[in-house]
Design a protein around this motif. Structure first.
Motif, short mmCIF file in Angstrom:
data_model
loop_
_atom_site.label_atom_id
_atom_site.label_comp_id
_atom_site.label_asym_id
_atom_site.label_seq_id
_atom_site.Cartn_x
_atom_site.Cartn_y
_atom_site.Cartn_z
N VAL A 46 -57.09 10.40 88.54
CA VAL A 46 -56.68 10.93 87.24
C VAL A 46 -56.61 12.46 87.38
O VAL A 46 -57.61 13.08 87.73
CB VAL A 46 -57.72 10.55 86.16
CG1 VAL A 46 -57.28 11.07 84.80
CG2 VAL A 46 -57.94 9.04 86.14
N PRO A 47 -55.44 13.06 87.15
CA PRO A 47 -55.33 14.52 87.32
C PRO A 47 -56.39 15.26 86.51
O PRO A 47 -56.58 14.99 85.33
CB PRO A 47 -53.92 14.83 86.81
CG PRO A 47 -53.16 13.54 87.02
CD PRO A 47 -54.16 12.44 86.78
N LEU A 97 -48.94 9.80 92.68
CA LEU A 97 -48.92 8.81 91.60
C LEU A 97 -47.50 8.32 91.33
O LEU A 97 -47.28 7.12 91.11
CB LEU A 97 -49.47 9.43 90.31
CG LEU A 97 -50.96 9.25 90.05
CD1 LEU A 97 -51.33 9.94 88.75
CD2 LEU A 97 -51.35 7.78 90.00
N ALA A 98 -46.53 9.24 91.33
CA ALA A 98 -45.16 8.85 90.98
C ALA A 98 -44.63 7.80 91.96
O ALA A 98 -43.96 6.84 91.57
CB ALA A 98 -44.26 10.07 90.95
N THR A 99 -44.96 7.97 93.26
CA THR A 99 -44.49 7.00 94.26
C THR A 99 -45.18 5.66 94.06
O THR A 99 -44.55 4.60 94.09
CB THR A 99 -44.82 7.50 95.69
OG1 THR A 99 -44.70 8.90 95.71
CG2 THR A 99 -43.97 6.85 96.73
N ALA A 100 -46.51 5.71 93.85
CA ALA A 100 -47.26 4.47 93.64
C ALA A 100 -46.72 3.75 92.40
O ALA A 100 -46.57 2.53 92.39
CB ALA A 100 -48.75 4.79 93.47
N GLY A 111 -47.14 3.31 74.71
CA GLY A 111 -47.49 4.36 73.76
C GLY A 111 -48.82 4.09 73.07
O GLY A 111 -49.06 4.61 71.98
N ASP A 112 -49.65 3.25 73.67
CA ASP A 112 -50.95 2.90 73.09
C ASP A 112 -50.81 2.34 71.68
O ASP A 112 -51.56 2.67 70.77
CB ASP A 112 -51.92 4.09 73.12
CG ASP A 112 -52.42 4.35 74.52
OD1 ASP A 112 -52.49 3.37 75.31
OD2 ASP A 112 -52.72 5.51 74.85
N ARG A 113 -49.83 1.45 71.53
CA ARG A 113 -49.68 0.72 70.28
C ARG A 113 -50.09 -0.74 70.52
O ARG A 113 -50.28 -1.16 71.64
CB ARG A 113 -48.23 0.78 69.80
CG ARG A 113 -47.78 2.19 69.38
CD ARG A 113 -46.29 2.23 69.10
NE ARG A 113 -45.52 1.85 70.26
CZ ARG A 113 -44.82 0.72 70.39
NH1 ARG A 113 -44.76 -0.14 69.40
NH2 ARG A 113 -44.16 0.45 71.49
N GLY A 114 -50.20 -1.47 69.42
CA GLY A 114 -50.52 -2.89 69.55
C GLY A 114 -52.02 -3.12 69.63
O GLY A 114 -52.83 -2.20 69.50
N ILE A 159 -47.40 2.59 82.33
CA ILE A 159 -48.63 2.80 83.10
C ILE A 159 -48.40 3.96 84.08
O ILE A 159 -47.41 3.95 84.83
CB ILE A 159 -49.04 1.51 83.88
CG1 ILE A 159 -49.14 0.30 82.94
CG2 ILE A 159 -50.34 1.74 84.66
CD1 ILE A 159 -50.09 0.43 81.79
N ALA A 160 -49.31 4.92 84.07
CA ALA A 160 -49.24 6.09 84.97
C ALA A 160 -48.02 6.96 84.74
O ALA A 160 -47.68 7.77 85.61
CB ALA A 160 -49.34 5.67 86.44
N ARG A 161 -47.38 6.80 83.58
CA ARG A 161 -46.29 7.74 83.27
C ARG A 161 -46.95 8.98 82.66
O ARG A 161 -47.44 8.95 81.53
CB ARG A 161 -45.31 7.13 82.28
CG ARG A 161 -44.10 8.03 82.04
CD ARG A 161 -43.30 7.59 80.83
NE ARG A 161 -42.58 6.37 81.05
CZ ARG A 161 -42.29 5.49 80.07
NH1 ARG A 161 -42.70 5.72 78.84
NH2 ARG A 161 -41.61 4.41 80.34
N LEU A 162 -46.97 10.06 83.42
CA LEU A 162 -47.67 11.26 82.97
C LEU A 162 -46.64 12.30 82.56
O LEU A 162 -45.82 12.70 83.38
CB LEU A 162 -48.56 11.81 84.08
CG LEU A 162 -49.58 10.83 84.67
CD1 LEU A 162 -50.38 11.49 85.76
CD2 LEU A 162 -50.50 10.28 83.59
N GLU A 163 -46.69 12.69 81.29
CA GLU A 163 -45.73 13.72 80.83
C GLU A 163 -46.46 14.92 80.33
O GLU A 163 -47.59 14.83 79.92
CB GLU A 163 -44.84 13.17 79.72
CG GLU A 163 -43.62 12.45 80.25
CD GLU A 163 -43.45 11.05 79.64
OE1 GLU A 163 -43.99 10.81 78.56
OE2 GLU A 163 -42.81 10.22 80.30
#
Ligand code: GLY
Length: 423
Positions: free
Chosen positions: A236-237, A394-397, A221-224, A419-423
């Protein structure tokens, strides 16, 4: 006869470069310095200081190297390419004068502005009062950067003015970055997703590589805290290679012309770090080398000869380069030591790398690893291993990369799960 190539560096980026070079028809032999256990599987490794220009050049002469590929920024800034050029050894990477584009953030901003490339406002100064005034002018979030190379620790983004002033004082008064913080750059905050676009340059011309997205924060979540990069994916879509060719004329060629006019013609990899703001893409930074870990995701998609491309850059002929790409996606997950990017233990035994590597369409790139006195693979750095998988989408990779990463363990291993979880 193919060429002998020396890869300078020893991280995940260099393992990926060495791996792709080893499969290039134009390359006979891959030597590396100082290398790592992954690079050692590709060819000889030599334990020299990569920032010592004479040591690198002497190794290249001894090993009859045709092309030296410099991975990290520190050897570039130290003048390794200048030394090699002085001895007529072809080198991929800019001279020290060109590497200032990464080595000095003030210089980079000046070049961007002079070239008319889109970027945010900035003030570079060594005077505390001027820095404080710039903070007030740009407002929150406050961006304070040490001008020089500070091992990834020189950039602070602060919500409070008091915190931003402390960041200025760390650099200018307390000198925590030494000479690298003798000036600070106060920047307008750029809001939006970050993108990495790499241009292979020959001084005048550029050929772009498939863009990637990097994940700089340590936690989901881009924290830390900010890190060197915890994962990457490509394409990148909406930001694929065919979507960004306009950047050649908006950013790359004007910047190459500006650098040449300043007496620093730029050969090597020019890394444009962009933010997709509401007002369009704006330059956040330049780097003078391939990104890490983006390279580990991009290179498995490259179908054409990497050795030939880097040779064209070193010898001034990228305008003739025609790149071919596999119609796949790639995802890289970084496995890091517990505690990274703060302090972390080293020397911990690592299990599961052969099992991960045996997964189809997976490559495990070594970054901070070593072989101990008993011959066992152990941790030796913050970012330890990079697991890259390719797939038709991407989902398979992504699921392949995480399945392979699940095989690898050591005490305290940490990774991001998004990583690469696109929602
Ligand atoms: N991934 C960020 C960098 O290479 O600078």
């Amino acid at each position: 006869m193919g060429r002998n190539v020396l890869v300078v560096g020893g991280g995940g980026r260099e393992h990926a470069l060495g791996w792709r070079l080893a499969t290039s028809p134009s390359v006979d032999r891959v030597v590396s310095a100082p290398g790592n256990p992954g690079l050692a599987q590709l060819g000889p490794v030599h334990a020299i200081d990569p920032t010592d220009p004479a040591a690198v050049a002497e190794l290249a002469e001894r090993e009859r190297i045709d092309l030296v590929v410099v991975g990290p920024e520190a050897p570039l800034v130290a003048g390794v390419v200048d030394e090699l050029q002085g001895r007529d050894i072809a080198a991929f990477g800019p001279t020290a004068a060109g590497a200032r584009i990464e080595g000095s953030k003030a210089f980079a901003k000046d070049v961007m502005t002079a070239a008319g490339a889109p970027t945010g406002g900035a003030v570079a100064t060594g005077v505390r009062a001027e820095a404080f005034a710039a903070l007030e002018r740009f407002g929150a979030p406050y961006v304070v950067k040490a001008d020089g190379l500070a091992g990834g620790k020189g950039v602070r983004i602060c919500t409070e003015l008091s915190e931003a002033r402390e960041a200025v004082d760390d650099a200018l008064v307390r000198r925590v970055f030494g000479a690298a913080g003798a000036e600070v750059v106060i920047e307008e905050f750029l809001d939006g997703p970050e993108r990495s676009v790499f241009g292979v340059c020959d001084g005048e011309e550029v050929v772009l590589l498939a863009p990637a997205q990097d994940y700089k924060r340590a936690l989901d979540g881009d924290r830390g805290l900010n890190t060197g990069g915890m994962g990457a994916f490509t394409p990148v879509p909406g930001f694929a290679l065919e979507d960004v060719t306009y950047l050649e004329d908006l950013v790359f060629r004007p910047v190459l012309r500006e650098l040449a006019a300043r007496g620093a013609p730029y050969r090597g990899l020019l890394y444009a770090g962009l933010v997709e703001t509401a007002a369009g893409p704006k330059l956040l930074e330049f780097n003078a080398r391939f990104g890490d870990p983006e390279t580990q995701a991009i290179l498995p998609r490259l179908a054409s000869d990497l050795g030939e491309l880097l040779w064209a850059s070193a010898t001034g002929s990228v305008r003739d380069a025609e790149l071919a790409w596999h119609d796949t996606a790639a995802v890289t997950v970084v496995l890091a030591s517990g505690g990274y990017p703060g302090s972390y233990p080293t020397g911990l035994p690592i299990s599961g790398v052969p099992a991960a590597n045996s997964h189809p369409d997976v490559e495990v790139f070594h970054a901070g690893t070593a072989i101990d006195a008993d011959g066992a693979l152990v941790t030796a750095g913050g970012r330890v291993l990079n697991v890259t998988a390719t797939g038709p989408e991407l989902a398979t990779a992504r699921s392949r990369a995480y399945a392979a990463a699940d095989e690898i363990a050591w005490d305290g291993v940490q990774r991001r799960g998004d990583i690469a979880r696109l929602e």
